[in-house]
Design an enzyme around this catalytic site. Structure first.
Site, mmCIF file in Angstrom:
data_model
loop_
_atom_site.group_PDB
_atom_site.id
_atom_site.type_symbol
_atom_site.label_atom_id
_atom_site.label_comp_id
_atom_site.label_asym_id
_atom_site.label_seq_id
_atom_site.Cartn_x
_atom_site.Cartn_y
_atom_site.Cartn_z
ATOM 1 N N LYS A 83 0.854 -1.204 0.000
ATOM 2 C CA LYS A 83 0.000 0.000 0.000
ATOM 3 C C LYS A 83 0.885 1.248 0.000
ATOM 4 C CE LYS A 83 -3.926 2.018 2.531
ATOM 5 N NZ LYS A 83 -4.826 1.880 3.686
ATOM 6 N N SER B 150 -9.652 2.058 2.792
ATOM 7 C CA SER B 150 -8.749 2.747 1.900
ATOM 8 C C SER B 150 -7.743 1.816 1.213
ATOM 9 C CB SER B 150 -8.001 3.822 2.701
ATOM 10 O OG SER B 150 -7.215 3.204 3.729
ATOM 11 N N SER C 299 -10.051 -0.337 7.055
ATOM 12 C CA SER C 299 -9.455 -0.167 5.722
ATOM 13 C C SER C 299 -8.766 -1.381 5.132
ATOM 14 C CB SER C 299 -8.473 1.007 5.733
ATOM 15 O OG SER C 299 -9.163 2.199 5.936
#
Length: 486
Positions: free
Chosen positions: A77, A152, A176
């Site tokens: 990420k 996210s 997330s």
């Protein structure tokens, strides 16, 4: 079966027998990304040259010197810093930022011999539930390209679901990792707060953020958590608690496991298909020898408001460092220093980030601190106590991960309150600091649904045992989206 459809065990067996080399695996990874990422849009930056070089070097290492994750590809990420590889948090304000060090989790996966394939898209500064607030691109759900992958960590979940990588790292502040894992039909674990070092994870809300693994099955997830977990002198909030050998306990036996089902998790706002999939999952647990009882978490209804006050307050403090002076984007044609700050932030941050900074700054201001921030901290304590009380009598808490399957792109982005409510089932877990996993448990019109299993502090072991037993008794995790003509 393509190499990327295999589990870590199957990949290591193939490598051990000489069926293929690591270079073949990494080449196939990039080939798959080339095939499908034009549609999925999961990656922001690729590490191809370096990854292939590493694979060639690692091919020379004798099999008896290799660990279970040695040479396997992983996506990261884009809010976890990687030395020499651009890290932007999907924000304009960090465009072109090349870190000069690795996050602790990156050091650990490199020590385990894993190969970083690239950086994955996300909501800007991890603020969002759909990966639509990214400055660079909108990631699509591999099961239906007209839908969001969640957020996210949407790029992380989508890349694993699309078969681009077998492993990815995400971060979880209010759901997330788990919410996108549910939307994309993969396995996502939010460890106990303090289980994994946050050093090198770009801060959103420091008392809630936690790095965790996203994979296609529970075994691989446990393997990766074992590698990244542990105390770190660079992170004062990481806990000095021994890291168990998680996979050694995955035997499918959950006889006598005590499961609590909070009535609040199956009440108003939860879709019928989601509710039914959870009830079906509970029957599976019962058939495996677990006991199931209904409980109450009475303060859950305050979790959403509590979370947005606390996380926004911490964000307004953490994001003050982006001023256009030291790194990242800097506004041009400014009049003075104050104007540089204003223009850099006005042009560099997206709407959602600005919204949360303003909410957080307001909550922390002198006239409102007691009414909002202090009150939210008190309610957070009550939420944590609800969980502590249930865990006196039960081993795990089970419920849905999300109230519905993935929604359409653009459907909720202009309605922040509806978007925030999407994390209503995942947020209390971060406030309580306990571990939780999302695993596939059903489908609604071809869209995956997620089951959330929540455990006691630092008891990821029991969470994994329950998740593995369910996975072995069902075949939801074996189903894959039909991408790239497959």
């Amino acid at each position: 079966m393509t190499l990327l459809e295999r589990s870590s065990k199957e990949l290591q067996e193939g490598l051990h027998k000489g069926e293929f080399k690591l270079v073949d695996l990494i080449n196939e990874t990039y080939q798959r990304i080339e095939e499908v990422d034009g549609d999925v849009q999961a990656f922001l930056a690729l590490n191809k040259e370096k990854a292939l070089e590493e694979a060639k070097e690692k091919d020379q290492v004798p099999p008896n010197e290799r660990g279970p994750l040695f040479g396997l590809p992983i996506g990261i990420k884009d809010n976890i810093v990687t030395e020499g590889l651009e890290t932007t948090c999907a924000s304009k304000i960090l465009k072109g930022f090349i870190p000069i060090y690795d996050a602790t989790v990156i050091k650990k996966i490199k020590e385990a011999g894993m190969i970083i394939v690239g950086k994955l898209n996300m909501d800007e500064f991890a603020m969002g539930s759909s990966t639509e607030t990214s400055y660079y691109k909108k990631t699509k759900n591999p099961w239906d390209l007209e839908r969001v992958p969640g957020g996210s960590s949407g790029g992380s979940a989508a890349s694993v679901a699309a078969g681009e990588v077998p492993f990815a790292l995400g971060t979880d502040t209010g759901g997330s990792i788990r919410q996108p894992a549910a939307f994309c039909g993969v396995v996502g674990m939010k460890p106990t707060y303090g289980r994994v070092s946050r050093f090198g994870a770009v801060a959103f809300a420091s008392s809630l953020d936690q790095i965790g693994p996203i994979t296609r099955n529970v075994y691989d997830n446990a393997l990766l958590l074992e590698v990244i977990a542990g105390v770190d002198p660079n992170d004062s909030t990481s806990a000095d608690v021994p890291v168990p050998n998680y996979v050694s306990k995955l035997d499918g036996n959950i006889q006598g496991l005590r499961i609590a089902v909070p009535k609040e998790f199956l009440g108003e706002g939860v879709g019928e298909s989601v509710r039914q999939s959870v009830l079906d999952a509970l029957e599976v647990f019962k058939s495996l020898g677990a006991t199931v009882e209904e409980v109450s978490l009475p303060h859950s209804k305050y979790a959403l408001a509590t979370y947005y006050i606390l996380s926004s307050s911490e964000a307004s403090s953490n994001l003050a460092r982006y001023d256009g002076i030291r790194y990242g984007f800097r506004a041009e044609g400014v009049k003075n220093l104050m104007d540089l700050y204003k223009q850099t932030r006005a042009q560099g941050f997206g709407d959602e980030v600005k919204r949360r900074i303003m909410l957080g700054t307001y909550s922390l201001s002198a006239g409102t601190y007691d009414a909002y921030y202090k009150k939210a901290q008190q309610v957070r304590t009550l939420i944590k106590q609800d969980y502590d009380k249930v865990f006196e009598d039960y081993d795990v808490i089970v419920g849905p991960t999300t109230p519905s399957p993935a929604f359409k792109l653009g459907e909720k982005i202009d309605d922040p309150l509806t978007m925030y409510a999407n994390d209503i089932l995942t947020i209390p877990i971060n406030l309580a600091g306990v571990p939780a996993i999302s695993i596939p448990c059903g489908f609604d019109n071809g869209l995956p649904l997620g089951l959330q299993i929540i455990g006691k502090h630092f008891d990821e072991e029991t969470v994994y045992r329950a998740a593995y037993a369910f996975e072995q008794a069902t075949d939801f995790h074996k189903q894959t989206p039909g991408l790239g003509g497959k």
